[in-house]
Design an enzyme around this catalytic site. Structure first.
Site, mmCIF file in Angstrom:
data_model
loop_
_atom_site.group_PDB
_atom_site.id
_atom_site.type_symbol
_atom_site.label_atom_id
_atom_site.label_comp_id
_atom_site.label_asym_id
_atom_site.label_seq_id
_atom_site.Cartn_x
_atom_site.Cartn_y
_atom_site.Cartn_z
ATOM 1 N N SER A 51 0.827 -1.212 0.000
ATOM 2 C CA SER A 51 0.000 0.000 0.000
ATOM 3 C C SER A 51 0.857 1.256 0.000
ATOM 4 O O SER A 51 0.554 2.220 -0.718
ATOM 5 C CB SER A 51 -0.939 0.014 1.202
ATOM 6 N N SER A 62 -2.918 -11.257 -2.668
ATOM 7 C CA SER A 62 -3.079 -12.245 -3.755
ATOM 8 C C SER A 62 -2.104 -13.406 -3.586
ATOM 9 O O SER A 62 -1.150 -13.551 -4.346
ATOM 10 C CB SER A 62 -2.956 -11.584 -5.133
#
Length: 193
Positions: A31, A98
């Site tokens: 992020s 992921s």
């Protein structure tokens, strides 16, 4: 407007659309890198947008859990949205754990012509030491099940387009490397006078 500007992923913003897919453990720096890259690209006139896994889990994917099937659906949805952004000509920066290679391979199919997998590599010890949300502590205490790196697997990319070693370099250095990669792969051509 010429016909080329209407094609999916066309350079209507002065560059082609793309998906920059940041994958790695929780607290690896995905992020922070995504936000740093977005800021740097916007300053250079790029049209871009960040899709962050935490934000998407509160909205679009709020009905999903963390089973392998739900994780797969989470990635399918994120990839579909990222592909739409890229089709519109934006650089879509995706920051999601992921954890499974197969899910990332399917994500690539959502925008195969401009998908860039970036492995945000930080070892488990480094991520646990950072732990800004206390999630590793909760996972170690048994309060969180299916937590990637502790009670659920993470399958590191075998051949990412870019690997960033965030455990051993500063955020600024990692953003600079990522920015250099993006500027090389998605150049912003000069407009004719």
């Amino acid at each position: 407007m010429n016909d080329e500007s209407m094609l999916p992923g066309s350079p209507r913003f002065g560059h082609k659309g793309a998906v920059i897919w940041l994958t790695g453990l929780s607290a690896s720096g995905k992020s922070s890198l995504a936000n740093g890259l977005e800021h740097a690209l916007l300053a250079r006139g790029y049209a871009c947008y960040v899709l962050d896994g935490d934000t998407l889990r509160k909205g679009l994917n709020a009905n999903l859990g963390f089973s392998p099937e739900d994780r797969g659906e989470n990635i399918r949805r994120v990839a579909a949205v990222a592909g739409l952004f890229a089709d519109a000509g934006l650089v879509c920066i995706v920051a999601v754990i992921s954890p499974y290679r197969a899910d990332r391979a399917l994500a690539r199919q959502a925008y195969a012509r401009g998908f860039h997998e970036v492995y945000v590599a930080a070892d488990l010890q480094t991520c646990e030491a950072r732990d800004p949300k206390g999630l590793y502590r909760k996972a170690r205490a048994g309060e969180l099940s299916q937590f990637t790196g502790i009670s659920a697997p993470y399958e590191a990319p075998l051949q990412p387009q870019l690997r960033l070693e965030t455990a051993g370099e500063s955020l600024e250095a990692s953003v600079a490397t990522l920015l250099g990669y993006v500027l090389e792969k998605i150049p912003r051509p000069l407009k004719a006078d």
